[in-house]
Design an enzyme around this catalytic site. Sequence first.
Site, PDB file in Angstrom:
ATOM      1  N   ARG A 244       0.905  -1.263   0.065  1.00 24.04           N
ATOM      2  CA  ARG A 244       0.030   0.069  -0.021  1.00 24.04           C
ATOM      3  C   ARG A 244       0.904   1.056  -0.030  1.00 24.04           C
ATOM      4  O   ARG A 244       0.496   2.245  -0.424  1.00 24.04           O
ATOM      5  CB  ARG A 244      -0.886  -0.138   1.116  1.00 24.04           C
ATOM      6  CG  ARG A 244      -1.986  -1.127   0.984  1.00 24.04           C
ATOM      7  CD  ARG A 244      -2.905  -1.149   2.223  1.00 24.04           C
ATOM      8  NE  ARG A 244      -3.533   0.237   2.340  1.00 24.04           N
ATOM      9  CZ  ARG A 244      -4.291   0.377   3.332  1.00 24.04           C
ATOM     10  NH1 ARG A 244      -4.284  -0.321   4.597  1.00 24.04           N
ATOM     11  NH2 ARG A 244      -4.869   1.352   3.385  1.00 24.04           N
TER      12      ARG A 244
ATOM     13  N   GLN B  61     -10.332  10.139   7.437  1.00 20.10           N
ATOM     14  CA  GLN B  61     -10.084   8.746   7.769  1.00 20.10           C
ATOM     15  C   GLN B  61      -8.991   8.292   7.109  1.00 20.10           C
ATOM     16  O   GLN B  61      -8.530   7.090   7.392  1.00 20.10           O
ATOM     17  CB  GLN B  61     -11.424   8.107   7.349  1.00 20.10           C
ATOM     18  CG  GLN B  61     -12.621   8.515   8.138  1.00 20.10           C
ATOM     19  CD  GLN B  61     -13.859   8.100   7.409  1.00 20.10           C
ATOM     20  OE1 GLN B  61     -14.233   6.864   8.121  1.00 20.10           O
ATOM     21  NE2 GLN B  61     -14.524   8.796   6.631  1.00 20.10           N
TER      22      GLN B  61
ATOM     23  N   ASP C 248      -3.080   8.106   4.096  1.00 20.32           N
ATOM     24  CA  ASP C 248      -2.336   8.273   2.684  1.00 20.32           C
ATOM     25  C   ASP C 248      -1.303   9.583   2.919  1.00 20.32           C
ATOM     26  O   ASP C 248      -0.501   9.706   2.238  1.00 20.32           O
ATOM     27  CB  ASP C 248      -2.755   7.982   1.527  1.00 20.32           C
ATOM     28  CG  ASP C 248      -4.091   9.100   1.285  1.00 20.32           C
ATOM     29  OD1 ASP C 248      -4.051  10.135   1.730  1.00 20.32           O
ATOM     30  OD2 ASP C 248      -5.117   8.732   0.551  1.00 20.32           O
TER      31      ASP C 248
ATOM     32  N   HIS D 246      -7.468   7.770  11.670  1.00 23.74           N
ATOM     33  CA  HIS D 246      -6.963   6.512  11.787  1.00 23.74           C
ATOM     34  C   HIS D 246      -5.445   6.170  11.499  1.00 23.74           C
ATOM     35  O   HIS D 246      -5.117   5.198  11.168  1.00 23.74           O
ATOM     36  CB  HIS D 246      -7.944   5.716  10.600  1.00 23.74           C
ATOM     37  CG  HIS D 246      -9.330   5.554  10.817  1.00 23.74           C
ATOM     38  ND1 HIS D 246     -10.152   5.384   9.633  1.00 23.74           N
ATOM     39  CD2 HIS D 246     -10.077   5.834  12.031  1.00 23.74           C
ATOM     40  CE1 HIS D 246     -11.462   5.433  10.253  1.00 23.74           C
ATOM     41  NE2 HIS D 246     -11.313   5.611  11.470  1.00 23.74           N
TER      42      HIS D 246
ATOM     43  N   CYS E 198       6.212   1.454  17.975  1.00 24.02           N
ATOM     44  CA  CYS E 198       6.779   0.163  18.527  1.00 24.02           C
ATOM     45  C   CYS E 198       5.960  -0.481  19.603  1.00 24.02           C
ATOM     46  O   CYS E 198       5.319  -0.047  20.335  1.00 24.02           O
ATOM     47  CB  CYS E 198       8.096   0.392  19.500  1.00 24.02           C
ATOM     48  SG  CYS E 198       8.576  -0.757  20.515  1.00 24.02           S
TER      49      CYS E 198
ATOM     50  N   GLY F  71     -16.589  11.548  -0.078  1.00 25.15           N
ATOM     51  CA  GLY F  71     -15.918  10.073  -0.319  1.00 25.15           C
ATOM     52  C   GLY F  71     -15.712   9.160   0.660  1.00 25.15           C
ATOM     53  O   GLY F  71     -14.680   8.458   0.652  1.00 25.15           O
TER      54      GLY F  71
ATOM     55  N   GLU G  64     -21.896   7.579  -5.272  1.00 21.38           N
ATOM     56  CA  GLU G  64     -23.244   6.882  -4.954  1.00 21.38           C
ATOM     57  C   GLU G  64     -23.879   7.126  -3.637  1.00 21.38           C
ATOM     58  O   GLU G  64     -23.168   7.793  -2.685  1.00 21.38           O
ATOM     59  CB  GLU G  64     -23.142   5.448  -5.243  1.00 21.38           C
ATOM     60  CG  GLU G  64     -21.938   4.982  -4.136  1.00 21.38           C
ATOM     61  CD  GLU G  64     -21.557   3.399  -4.586  1.00 21.38           C
ATOM     62  OE1 GLU G  64     -21.401   2.556  -3.852  1.00 21.38           O
ATOM     63  OE2 GLU G  64     -21.294   3.331  -5.776  1.00 21.38           O
TER      64      GLU G  64
ATOM     65  N   ALA H 178     -15.009  13.747  -6.484  1.00 22.09           N
ATOM     66  CA  ALA H 178     -14.890  14.618  -5.756  1.00 22.09           C
ATOM     67  C   ALA H 178     -14.023  15.734  -6.228  1.00 22.09           C
ATOM     68  O   ALA H 178     -13.739  16.651  -6.074  1.00 22.09           O
ATOM     69  CB  ALA H 178     -14.215  14.197  -4.288  1.00 22.09           C
TER      70      ALA H 178
HETATM   71  P1  OAD Z   1     -14.703   3.087   1.624  1.00 16.37           P
HETATM   72  O1  OAD Z   1     -13.952   2.289   0.771  1.00 16.37           O
HETATM   73  O2  OAD Z   1     -15.697   2.457   2.535  1.00 16.37           O
HETATM   74  O3  OAD Z   1     -15.687   4.162   0.913  1.00 16.37           O
HETATM   75  C1  OAD Z   1     -15.208   4.777  -0.094  1.00 16.37           C
HETATM   76  C2  OAD Z   1     -16.311   5.938  -0.568  1.00 16.37           C
HETATM   77  O4  OAD Z   1     -15.909   6.595  -1.535  1.00 16.37           O
HETATM   78  C3  OAD Z   1     -17.485   4.937  -1.115  1.00 16.37           C
HETATM   79  O5  OAD Z   1     -18.783   5.653  -0.587  1.00 16.37           O
HETATM   80  C4  OAD Z   1     -17.393   5.525  -2.866  1.00 16.37           C
HETATM   81  O6  OAD Z   1     -18.954   5.567  -3.350  1.00 16.37           O
HETATM   82  C5  OAD Z   1     -16.729   6.869  -2.769  1.00 16.37           C
HETATM   83  N1  OAD Z   1     -16.050   7.147  -3.770  1.00 16.37           N
HETATM   84  C6  OAD Z   1     -15.302   6.309  -4.623  1.00 16.37           C
HETATM   85  N2  OAD Z   1     -14.426   7.144  -5.505  1.00 16.37           N
HETATM   86  C7  OAD Z   1     -15.183   8.496  -5.281  1.00 16.37           C
HETATM   87  C8  OAD Z   1     -14.863   9.691  -5.905  1.00 16.37           C
HETATM   88  N3  OAD Z   1     -13.774   9.758  -7.059  1.00 16.37           N
HETATM   89  N4  OAD Z   1     -15.425  10.881  -5.351  1.00 16.37           N
HETATM   90  C9  OAD Z   1     -16.294  10.834  -4.525  1.00 16.37           C
HETATM   91  N5  OAD Z   1     -16.649   9.557  -3.818  1.00 16.37           N
HETATM   92  C10 OAD Z   1     -15.884   8.513  -4.166  1.00 16.37           C
HETATM   93  O7  OAD Z   1     -13.676   4.042   2.267  1.00 16.37           O
HETATM   94  P2  OAD Z   1     -14.098   5.087   3.829  1.00 16.37           P
HETATM   95  O8  OAD Z   1     -15.387   5.251   4.119  1.00 16.37           O
HETATM   96  O9  OAD Z   1     -12.927   6.104   3.781  1.00 16.37           O
HETATM   97  O10 OAD Z   1     -10.436   2.265   8.429  1.00 16.37           O
HETATM   98  O11 OAD Z   1     -13.709   3.999   4.909  1.00 16.37           O
HETATM   99  C11 OAD Z   1     -13.880   4.111   6.218  1.00 16.37           C
HETATM  100  C12 OAD Z   1     -12.597   3.239   6.976  1.00 16.37           C
HETATM  101  O12 OAD Z   1     -12.815   1.983   6.651  1.00 16.37           O
HETATM  102  C13 OAD Z   1     -11.329   3.639   6.488  1.00 16.37           C
HETATM  103  O13 OAD Z   1     -10.708   4.697   6.937  1.00 16.37           O
HETATM  104  C14 OAD Z   1     -10.479   2.399   6.749  1.00 16.37           C
HETATM  105  C15 OAD Z   1     -11.506   1.393   6.497  1.00 16.37           C
HETATM  106  O14 OAD Z   1     -11.606   0.443   7.356  1.00 16.37           O
HETATM  107  C16 OAD Z   1      -9.221   1.927   9.046  1.00 16.37           C
HETATM  108  O15 OAD Z   1      -8.434   1.479   8.352  1.00 16.37           O
HETATM  109  C17 OAD Z   1      -9.380   2.211  10.366  1.00 16.37           C
END
Ligand code: OAD
Length: 239
Positions: free
Chosen positions: A70, A101, A104, A119, A127, A181, A209, A225
């Site tokens: 990653r 969240q 990166d 996160h 460590c 997003g 969506e 976005a």
């Molecule tokens: P997700 O992968 O769950 O969701 C990504 C969202 O972004 C989805 O609703 C997509 O529809 C949307 N999306 C994708 N491409 C897009 C674009 N170009 N413009 C706008 N929206 C777009 O990611 P997160 O919600 O960030 O936690 O996930 C939350 C947490 O779940 C992460 O931080 C991670 C994961 O487990 C940890 O690692 C603790």
Amino acid sequence: MSPDRTEAALRLRRARHVVAFTGAGISAESGVPTFRGPQGLWKNYRPEDLANPIAFERDPELVWEWYRWRQSIVQGCEPNAGHRALVDLAGKVARTSLITQNIDGLHERAGSSPVVELHGNIWKTRCTKEGTVRPFQGELRCQCGAWLRPHIVWFGEALDRATLEDAFQAARTCDVLLAVGTSALVAPANMLPLLARSAGGTVIEVNLEPTPLTAQADFFLKGPAGEVLPELVRRAFPS
Ligand code: OAD
């Protein structure tokens, strides 16, 4: 722009404090795979299978191999127009809070500061014995001999209490919260838009969506976005 977008831009223009709350979708156009999309898979593992303390205890090398993969993806990515629009926005509103969240580091690389990373960050290690947090420099073991782990909040682990409380406080006191997003599935981060809404703030969701948040949001701006955010900021603050 639809009337919805015009009204959303007006709310943004009038706001004195804006919270930008971002998820993996804002980095998708930079080439970072989202968690819940098909590209989130690695060697047939789902993120949930690897981003947890039990997986690390069982096989730290496997978990590190995934994070190195990653890291290599993120290293080759650049911030996009969505990240940059939030930097522009911060220059136009009296107060902004950027809460992500994402792990990166792309918001910082775009020029946002400060960034609340709920996160953690993929470029930091901790460590497992001493708890010391350091920038990632390639080594997987601490000088004390214990494993280093990514400084990331894994499934089943608690978020840093003070960081979370600050984020909640920002959500409770903002005029507008932009939820960008995020699938809004992961607690407790997904409570931020709801806190803003119940305290009288306007919630503007930007996503490709609908999500579980959409029904509660004041505005749902459908689209990438990297297109929707610059357009929204331009519309709110025409030069
Ligand atoms: P997700 O992968 O769950 O969701 C990504 C969202 O972004 C989805 O609703 C997509 O529809 C949307 N999306 C994708 N491409 C897009 C674009 N170009 N413009 C706008 N929206 C777009 O990611 P997160 O919600 O960030 O936690 O996930 C939350 C947490 O779940 C992460 O931080 C991670 C994961 O487990 C940890 O690692 C603790």
